[in-house]
Structures are given as C-alpha cells and as structure tokens.
Design a protein around this motif. Sequence first.
Motif, short mmCIF file in Angstrom:
data_model
loop_
_atom_site.label_atom_id
_atom_site.label_comp_id
_atom_site.label_asym_id
_atom_site.label_seq_id
_atom_site.Cartn_x
_atom_site.Cartn_y
_atom_site.Cartn_z
N LEU A 1 10.78 -12.75 6.02
CA LEU A 1 10.21 -12.42 4.72
C LEU A 1 11.30 -12.24 3.67
O LEU A 1 11.18 -12.71 2.55
CB LEU A 1 9.36 -11.15 4.84
CG LEU A 1 8.59 -10.70 3.62
CD1 LEU A 1 7.54 -11.74 3.23
CD2 LEU A 1 7.91 -9.36 3.89
N LEU B 1 2.89 -14.49 -0.61
CA LEU B 1 2.51 -13.76 0.60
C LEU B 1 2.05 -12.33 0.33
O LEU B 1 1.10 -11.86 0.95
CB LEU B 1 3.68 -13.72 1.59
CG LEU B 1 3.92 -14.99 2.37
CD1 LEU B 1 5.19 -14.86 3.19
CD2 LEU B 1 2.74 -15.29 3.27
N VAL B 2 2.70 -11.64 -0.59
CA VAL B 2 2.37 -10.22 -0.77
C VAL B 2 1.27 -9.96 -1.80
O VAL B 2 0.57 -8.95 -1.70
CB VAL B 2 3.62 -9.37 -1.11
CG1 VAL B 2 4.66 -9.48 -0.02
CG2 VAL B 2 4.19 -9.68 -2.47
N PHE C 1 -2.25 -8.57 -1.03
CA PHE C 1 -2.32 -7.23 -0.45
C PHE C 1 -2.10 -6.12 -1.46
O PHE C 1 -2.20 -4.94 -1.12
CB PHE C 1 -1.31 -7.10 0.70
CG PHE C 1 -1.61 -8.04 1.82
CD1 PHE C 1 -2.53 -7.69 2.80
CD2 PHE C 1 -0.99 -9.28 1.89
CE1 PHE C 1 -2.83 -8.57 3.83
CE2 PHE C 1 -1.29 -10.16 2.92
CZ PHE C 1 -2.21 -9.80 3.89
N VAL D 1 2.45 -6.94 5.08
CA VAL D 1 2.69 -8.30 5.59
C VAL D 1 3.62 -8.28 6.78
O VAL D 1 3.34 -8.90 7.81
CB VAL D 1 3.25 -9.21 4.47
CG1 VAL D 1 3.72 -10.54 5.03
CG2 VAL D 1 2.21 -9.42 3.38
N ASN E 1 0.56 -6.27 9.62
CA ASN E 1 -0.11 -7.48 10.09
C ASN E 1 0.71 -8.09 11.23
O ASN E 1 1.19 -9.21 11.15
CB ASN E 1 -0.28 -8.49 8.95
CG ASN E 1 -1.32 -8.05 7.97
OD1 ASN E 1 -2.05 -7.11 8.21
ND2 ASN E 1 -1.39 -8.73 6.86
#
Length: 93
Positions: free
Chosen positions: A2, A13-14, A17, A39, A43
């Motif tokens: 990441l 990606l973030v 959330f 993430v 997860n």
Amino acid sequence: MLSALPVDYFDVLVTPFIEEVSQHRPLSAPAWLRAAVVVAVRNSRLEDFHALGGPLRAADITAVTEAATDPLALLLKEPGTPVRNKTLLSFRS
C-alpha cells in the motif's frame, strides 16, 4: 504494498472507506489514514477470524485497528515511495 503505490492508486483504494471510518479510533488521525488502516489491516485475515466466529471479538478488532494507526502512518509518510526508501528515510529522521 500500500505504501509503495502511486498516490492516485492509493486514493482509489482508500476513498471508499472514508465514510466507514468516521467513528474509528483514534479520532485524531486523519480520515484517509483510518481508511488506510481498514484497507491494510482490517480487510485481512484478521477480519476473517472475527467474521467466521474465530477467537477475535469486536473489541479485539477495534484494539488492533487502533494500535496499527501510528505504525501505518510512519510507513505511509511518503506515499508512492518504495518501502526500501521509506526505511532509509525513517532512520535519517
């Protein structure tokens, strides 16, 4: 992984959330960082242990998630920088 992503990929990606983490602790951490913790940490197999009736309770997940925030913040200090370079940066600071 990441931390080595280009900033644009990291954001993709973030961002989904951000709303989910509005009440995640520590509340003093920026929302993008709390989302990154979800993430990278939540997860993962950690969530599987909880969701599938494993040994982790909701309070355990909360504690692990909160505890991971500061170390992940250090790792994500320079988004898009390869991890090996982050290690060198942290020793120089």
